[in-house]
Scaffold this motif. Structure first.
Motif, PDB file in Angstrom:
ATOM      1  N   GLY A   1      51.048  27.832  70.489  1.00 10.67           N
ATOM      2  CA  GLY A   1      50.308  28.438  69.390  1.00 10.67           C
ATOM      3  C   GLY A   1      49.757  27.460  68.381  1.00 10.67           C
ATOM      4  N   LEU A   2      49.624  26.182  68.746  1.00 17.11           N
ATOM      5  CA  LEU A   2      49.045  25.167  67.875  1.00 17.11           C
ATOM      6  C   LEU A   2      47.684  24.736  68.418  1.00 17.11           C
ATOM      7  CD1 LEU A   2      52.240  22.977  67.332  1.00 17.11           C
ATOM      8  CD2 LEU A   2      51.144  24.414  65.604  1.00 17.11           C
ATOM      9  N   SER A   3      46.756  24.456  67.525  1.00 16.66           N
ATOM     10  CA  SER A   3      45.411  24.041  67.927  1.00 16.66           C
ATOM     11  C   SER A   3      44.922  22.945  66.986  1.00 16.66           C
ATOM     12  CB  SER A   3      44.434  25.221  67.892  1.00 16.66           C
ATOM     13  OG  SER A   3      44.911  26.303  68.672  1.00 16.66           O
ATOM     14  N   GLN A   4      43.903  22.216  67.439  1.00 20.33           N
ATOM     15  CA  GLN A   4      43.311  21.158  66.628  1.00 20.33           C
ATOM     16  C   GLN A   4      41.878  21.512  66.248  1.00 20.33           C
ATOM     17  OE1 GLN A   4      44.189  17.647  69.246  1.00 20.33           O
ATOM     18  NE2 GLN A   4      45.087  16.789  67.392  1.00 20.33           N
ATOM     19  N   PHE A   5      41.498  21.088  65.032  1.00 21.39           N
ATOM     20  CA  PHE A   5      40.161  21.361  64.516  1.00 21.39           C
ATOM     21  C   PHE A   5      39.581  20.094  63.895  1.00 21.39           C
ATOM     22  CE2 PHE A   5      42.476  25.314  64.508  1.00 21.39           C
ATOM     23  CZ  PHE A   5      41.554  26.258  64.945  1.00 21.39           C
ATOM     24  N   ILE A   6      38.276  19.943  64.030  1.00 21.44           N
ATOM     25  CA  ILE A   6      37.566  18.853  63.354  1.00 21.44           C
ATOM     26  C   ILE A   6      37.053  19.393  62.027  1.00 21.44           C
ATOM     27  CG2 ILE A   6      35.656  17.216  63.469  1.00 21.44           C
ATOM     28  CD1 ILE A   6      35.825  17.383  66.527  1.00 21.44           C
ATOM     29  N   VAL A   7      37.541  18.807  60.933  1.00 16.35           N
ATOM     30  CA  VAL A   7      37.258  19.323  59.594  1.00 16.35           C
ATOM     31  C   VAL A   7      36.441  18.298  58.803  1.00 16.35           C
ATOM     32  CG1 VAL A   7      38.278  20.070  57.409  1.00 16.35           C
ATOM     33  CG2 VAL A   7      39.348  20.719  59.582  1.00 16.35           C
ATOM     34  N   ASP A   8      35.374  18.773  58.179  1.00 15.45           N
ATOM     35  CA  ASP A   8      34.556  17.947  57.297  1.00 15.45           C
ATOM     36  C   ASP A   8      35.307  17.756  55.973  1.00 15.45           C
ATOM     37  OD1 ASP A   8      32.684  16.788  55.636  1.00 15.45           O
ATOM     38  OD2 ASP A   8      31.072  18.185  56.120  1.00 15.45           O
ATOM     39  N   LEU A   9      35.662  16.524  55.656  1.00 11.44           N
ATOM     40  CA  LEU A   9      36.446  16.259  54.456  1.00 11.44           C
ATOM     41  C   LEU A   9      35.644  16.436  53.168  1.00 11.44           C
ATOM     42  CD1 LEU A   9      38.535  13.201  55.682  1.00 11.44           C
ATOM     43  CD2 LEU A   9      39.386  15.503  55.182  1.00 11.44           C
ATOM     44  N   ARG A  10      34.348  16.610  53.293  1.00 15.14           N
ATOM     45  CA  ARG A  10      33.513  16.850  52.120  1.00 15.14           C
ATOM     46  C   ARG A  10      33.228  18.344  51.915  1.00 15.14           C
ATOM     47  NH1 ARG A  10      31.866  12.086  54.423  1.00 15.14           N
ATOM     48  NH2 ARG A  10      31.903  10.252  53.066  1.00 15.14           N
ATOM     49  N   ASP A  11      33.851  19.168  52.722  1.00 10.95           N
ATOM     50  CA  ASP A  11      33.713  20.614  52.541  1.00 10.95           C
ATOM     51  C   ASP A  11      34.225  20.992  51.143  1.00 10.95           C
ATOM     52  OD1 ASP A  11      34.856  23.489  52.660  1.00 10.95           O
ATOM     53  OD2 ASP A  11      33.659  23.369  54.493  1.00 10.95           O
TER      54      ASP A  11
END
Length: 388
Positions: A191-201
Motif C-alpha cells: 500500500g505504499l507508492s512513490q510520487f514526483i512532487v514539484d518542490l515549488r508547488d
C-alpha cells in the motif's frame, strides 16, 4: 541468497576507467586553481554549486549511466564510480546534482513512464534538474514502512498530505520523489507508492533544519494538500516499497559512504609532511586508516559491479554503509589523536585546523543518514541467516 552471493569478489576497473580518472584529475586541478574546489569534507551533502554541476554535465559526467537516447552518457557503473570517487576525494561541490544523478535518474529510468523519462532524464543529465529524497519522517526514518504521509485518490489524480523530514536540498532543488501510503493494509510494506512532487508547488512548505555548524542543508517538507495528476505517480500504485528498496541500494553503497572525510585525511598527511617530523607511530596509524579505506572501497566496487550486472545487492549495500560511515566518524577521532592541533573555524579556509572543525561538526550525521547503522545491521543479519 547464499554465502557466495555475499562474497562479491575483487573488481578490476577497465582500462578506459584509468584514462577517465586522469581526465577528471586534470579538470579538478583547473577548478582548484580557479578556487572552485576547496577540498571540503562532506562536499556531496553541503557543496551546492549548480554552475559547477553544469560544467561537469558539459563533460558528460552527470547522468553518465543513463541511456544516450535520454541525454545520458551510456557509460558503465564502474566508469561513473571513478568520476564520483575523484570528485569526493577532491571535496568538490557536487550536492546540487547528487541525488538526481545517484538515484532519482536511475529510478525514473527503471520505473517511470516514457513521458517521465523523456521529461526528466535529459534535464538531469544536463545538470538542469535537481532532486531531493522524500522518504524519512519523524519516527519513520530507517523504519520507512511506518510512513504517515498519505496520498488520497481525487477526481483528477491524488492529494498528498504529510510532513517529510531530513529532506536535503528541498529549499533549493526542483523536485522530490515522495514515498506515501496510498492504501491501508495489514502488511506494512504494502500500500505504499512513490510520487514526483514539484518542490515549488504552493502547497509545499519548506522549513529549515540547521546543522550544528549552522549550515542549511536539511529541511522539514510540509505537503499541505498537494494536488497531483496521475502523471506524477512513479511506477505502479502499491509498488513503492519494492521501488524504495532498490533505490536504497544505490543510496547506501557508493563511495560517499566512506569518502566524506577523505579531504581531512589528505590534509593530515599534508600537515605531517610540512612539519618534516612524522613519527613511526603516526605513520603506522595513517597506514591503518588507509588500509581500512582500501578494503571498504573494494566492497563498494563489488556492489557497483553487482548492480551493473542486475544482481540484487541490498545486504552488501547495507554492509558498505555500516562499515563506511563508522570509518568516517572514527577517522575524525583518529586524526585528532595523530596530530593534536586545535580545531578552529576561524583558521584559513582549507587548512587542517579548519577542515578538522568542519568534520567534527558533521560527524554525528554519518551513521544516521541513509538508514541508521543499527537498522542496517538487522538487514545484514537477516541476509546472513537466509544464506545458511
Amino acid at each position: 541468497m547464499t554465502l557466495s552471493d555475499l562474497d562479491l569478489g575483487a573488481v578490476q576497473l577497465p582500462p578506459e576507467a584509468t584514462r577517465l580518472r586522469q581526465e577528471v584529475r586534470d579538470f579538478l586541478a583547473a577548478e582548484r586553481a580557479a578556487g572552485t574546489v576547496l577540498g571540503r569534507p562532506d562536499s556531496w551533502l553541503t557543496g551546492w554549486d549548480p554552475a559547477f554541476t553544469r560544467r561537469l554535465a558539459r563533460r558528460g559526467w552527470v547522468g553518465m549511466t543513463l541511456p544516450r537516447a535520454y541525454g545520458g552518457g551510456g557509460r558503465s557503473n564502474l566508469e561513473r564510480y571513478v568520476v564520483i570517487e575523484e570528485l569526493l576525494a577532491a571535496g568538490a561541490p557536487v550536492s546540487a546534482h547528487w541525488v538526481a544523478d545517484r538515484q532519482a535518474g536511475p529510478t525514473i529510468l527503471r520505473h517511470g513512464t516514457e513521458a517521465q523519462r523523456s521529461h526528466f532524464l535529459p534535464r538531469i543529465a544536463a545538470g538542469a534538474c535537481f532532486f531531493s529524497i522524500g522518504m524519512s519522517e519523524q519516527d519513520s526514518g530507517s523504519d520507512l514502512a511506518s510512513v504517515r504521509t498519505r496520498a488520497e485518490r481525487t477526481a483528477n489524480g491524488w492529494r498528498l498530505t504529510g510532513t517529510k523530514m531530513w529532506t536535503g536540498g528541498a529549499h533549493v532543488n526542483d523536485h522530490a520523489i515522495v514515498l506515501a501510503r496510498t492504501d491501508e493494509s495489514e502488511d506494512r510494506h504494502a500500500g505504499l507508492s512513490q510520487f514526483i512532487v514539484d518542490l515549488r508547488d504552493p502547497h509545499v512548505r519548506v522549513e529549515p533544519i540547521r546543522l550544528l555548524s549552522g549550515e542549511h542543508t536539511f529541511n522539514y517538507c510540509h505537503l499541505e494538500g498537494v494536488e497531483l495528476t496521475d502523471e506524477a505517480l512513479l511506477g505502479r500504485p502499491g509498488d513503492g516499497w519494492r521501488q524504495v528498496t532498490g533505490e536504497l541500494a544505490l543510496e547506501r553503497s557508493g563511495p560517499e559512504r566512506f569518502l566524506s572525510t577523505l579531504p581531512l585525511l589528505s590534509a593530515l598527511v599534508g600537515q605531517l609532511q610540512r612539519t618534516g617530523a612524522c613519527s613511526p607511530e603516526q605513520q603506522a596509524r595513517v597506514g591503518r586508516l588507509t588500509a581500512r579505506l582500501a578494503s571498504i572501497r573494494q566492497l563498494s566496487l563489488g556492489v557497483a559491479a553487482a548492480l551493473a550486472a542486475g544482481r540484487p545487492a541490498d545486504v552488501q549495500a547495507a554492509l558498505v554503509k555500516d562499515l563506511g560511515t563508522r570509518f568516517e566518524g572514527e577517522l575524525v577521532n583518529e586524526v585528532r589523536e595523530i596530530l593534536p592541533i586545535a580545531a578552529r573555524f576561524d583558521a584559513t579556509r582549507g587548512s587542517y585546523p579548519e577542515l578538522l572543525a568542519t568534520a567534527i561538526l558533521h560527524a554525528p550525521g554519518y551513521t544516521l543518514r541513509g538508514g541508521t547503522n543499527e537498522i542496517l545491521r538487522g538487514i545484514i543479519t537477516r541476509g546472513l541467516e537466509l544464506s545458511r
